[in-house]
Design a protein around this motif. Structure first.
Motif, PDB file in Angstrom:
ATOM      1  N   GLY A 105      31.242  36.831  53.804  1.00  0.00           N
ATOM      2  CA  GLY A 105      30.237  37.131  54.775  1.00  0.00           C
ATOM      3  C   GLY A 105      30.288  36.278  55.827  1.00  0.00           C
ATOM      4  O   GLY A 105      29.459  35.540  56.397  1.00  0.00           O
ATOM      5  N   THR A 111      26.747  36.969  55.773  1.00  0.00           N
ATOM      6  CA  THR A 111      26.460  37.980  56.989  1.00  0.00           C
ATOM      7  C   THR A 111      27.296  39.392  56.546  1.00  0.00           C
ATOM      8  O   THR A 111      27.479  39.761  55.670  1.00  0.00           O
ATOM      9  CB  THR A 111      26.554  37.396  58.259  1.00  0.00           C
ATOM     10  N   VAL A 112      27.702  39.658  57.945  1.00  0.00           N
ATOM     11  CA  VAL A 112      28.656  41.093  57.851  1.00  0.00           C
ATOM     12  C   VAL A 112      29.651  41.004  56.588  1.00  0.00           C
ATOM     13  O   VAL A 112      30.437  39.814  56.657  1.00  0.00           O
ATOM     14  CB  VAL A 112      29.255  41.221  58.950  1.00  0.00           C
ATOM     15  N   CYS A 113      29.860  41.621  55.903  1.00  0.00           N
ATOM     16  CA  CYS A 113      30.830  41.923  54.672  1.00  0.00           C
ATOM     17  C   CYS A 113      32.334  41.650  55.465  1.00  0.00           C
ATOM     18  O   CYS A 113      32.225  42.315  56.298  1.00  0.00           O
ATOM     19  CB  CYS A 113      30.508  43.072  53.750  1.00  0.00           C
ATOM     20  N   SER A 179      23.276  48.200  52.859  1.00  0.00           N
ATOM     21  CA  SER A 179      23.659  47.219  54.006  1.00  0.00           C
ATOM     22  C   SER A 179      25.022  47.144  54.226  1.00  0.00           C
ATOM     23  O   SER A 179      25.711  47.335  53.318  1.00  0.00           O
ATOM     24  CB  SER A 179      22.640  46.125  53.878  1.00  0.00           C
ATOM     25  N   LEU A 181      25.894  44.038  55.154  1.00  0.00           N
ATOM     26  CA  LEU A 181      25.727  42.704  54.920  1.00  0.00           C
ATOM     27  C   LEU A 181      26.306  42.222  53.554  1.00  0.00           C
ATOM     28  O   LEU A 181      25.853  42.841  52.487  1.00  0.00           O
ATOM     29  CB  LEU A 181      24.466  41.994  55.063  1.00  0.00           C
ATOM     30  N   CYS A 182      27.135  41.046  53.497  1.00  0.00           N
ATOM     31  CA  CYS A 182      27.432  40.617  52.153  1.00  0.00           C
ATOM     32  C   CYS A 182      26.303  40.304  51.387  1.00  0.00           C
ATOM     33  O   CYS A 182      26.462  40.477  49.885  1.00  0.00           O
ATOM     34  CB  CYS A 182      28.319  39.422  52.418  1.00  0.00           C
ATOM     35  N   HIS A 183      25.459  39.738  51.752  1.00  0.00           N
ATOM     36  CA  HIS A 183      24.101  39.410  51.166  1.00  0.00           C
ATOM     37  C   HIS A 183      23.497  40.213  50.327  1.00  0.00           C
ATOM     38  O   HIS A 183      23.250  40.243  49.154  1.00  0.00           O
ATOM     39  CB  HIS A 183      22.955  38.694  52.136  1.00  0.00           C
ATOM     40  N   SER A 184      23.245  41.386  50.889  1.00  0.00           N
ATOM     41  CA  SER A 184      22.617  42.691  50.304  1.00  0.00           C
ATOM     42  C   SER A 184      23.639  43.086  49.057  1.00  0.00           C
ATOM     43  O   SER A 184      23.132  43.621  48.094  1.00  0.00           O
ATOM     44  CB  SER A 184      22.322  43.747  51.458  1.00  0.00           C
TER      45      SER A 184
END
Length: 274
Positions: A105, A111-113, A179, A181-184
């Motif tokens: 991310g 953030t964004v993968c 999502s 997002l990397c986080h999700s």
């Protein structure tokens, strides 16, 4: 000593700009070359895509080090550099290592993968694919959000050079990111698998392989003339479309904020009264 026309022009430009006190601007007459005449991709320049083999792309991504963004970008750019594209030599000049910042991310920020980041960077430099470049992006992003990933069928695992044992011991299970997002993505996999972020290695390598595979599928379908933009998978979910009815780009409902996003909304925004 003899010099060719390009060398002569380069010297003339270099001399004239030096006289003007702007030596470093000497290459401006050659929009896509450096001072030695070497090709450099210019802003807004696009290169010709040709169909690739999805499984080969997946295998290269799986075997490539440097994190998810680099895996995707390097895989497809390398294949296009070795393809029948009229721009193969230009693809070969692209330093794929520049995509190395996208791991976890964007340098670990969650953030964004990187898979998503790489897809955008790649499709941005591809020439018009039957007007479907935007639909390729939309379809891939929605696929990432809504599909159980990574792919772990016996055929896919064998194709990328992994093993069933790694599926059982290291991946454990696939999961839905909900999502881009990397986080999700990693959090949902961690919850489903019982593994920690630090144990994501095999899972994320396979995720990059899975995205490389599907991205090539989409690009090939667009190249063959399929209208991806009419497919449900290329559009935001019904929930996201419902949000857009109030949070529009050109107009809003009441005091609602104007928002531009096709990504899943309810992953983070669970309602107005929470």
């Amino acid at each position: 000593m003899t010099i060719n026309r390009r060398q002569a022009l380069t010297k003339i430009i270099g001399i004239s700009t030096a006289a003007a006190g702007a030596t470093l601007m000497g290459t401006s007459a050659f929009a896509a070359t450096d001072e030695a005449g070497n090709y450099k991709l210019a802003l807004k320049e696009t290169l010709k895509y040709v169909p690739l083999d999805p499984m080969t792309a997946a295998k290269i991504a799986y075997e490539t080090p440097g994190g998810c963004m680099h895996q995707i970008f390097h895989s497809l750019v390398t294949m296009l550099a070795d393809s029948d594209s009229e721009d193969k030599a230009k693809f070969d000049s692209i330093p794929t290592a520049l995509a190395g910042y996208g791991w976890a991310g964007i340098i670990g920020q969650g953030t964004v993968c990187g898979n998503i980041n790489a897809t955008g960077m790649l499709v941005n430099i591809l020439g018009d694919i039957n007007g479907q470049n935007g639909a390729v992006i939309g379809s891939l992003f929605r696929y990432y959000e809504n599909t159980e990933l990574p792919l772990s069928s016996p055929e896919f695992v064998a194709g990328i050079g992994s093993t069933a044992e790694k599926t059982t011991d290291e991946v454990v299970t696939s999961s839905v990111a909900n999502s881009i997002l990397c986080h999700s993505s990693i959090s949902n996999w961690s919850k489903a698998s019982g593994k920690t972020f630090a144990q994501k290695g095999e899972r994320c390598k396979r995720l990059s392989a899975s995205i490389a595979y599907h991205l090539v599928e989409l690009l090939n379908r667009a190249y063959d003339g399929e209208d991806l933009s009419v497919l449900p998978e290329a559009k935001p979910s019904e929930e996201a479309q419902a949000c857009q009815s109030c949070h529009g780009v050109d107009s809003t409902m009441g005091s609602a904020a104007s928002v531009k996003a096709d990504m899943e909304c309810t992953t983070c925004h669970t309602g107005h009264f929470n």
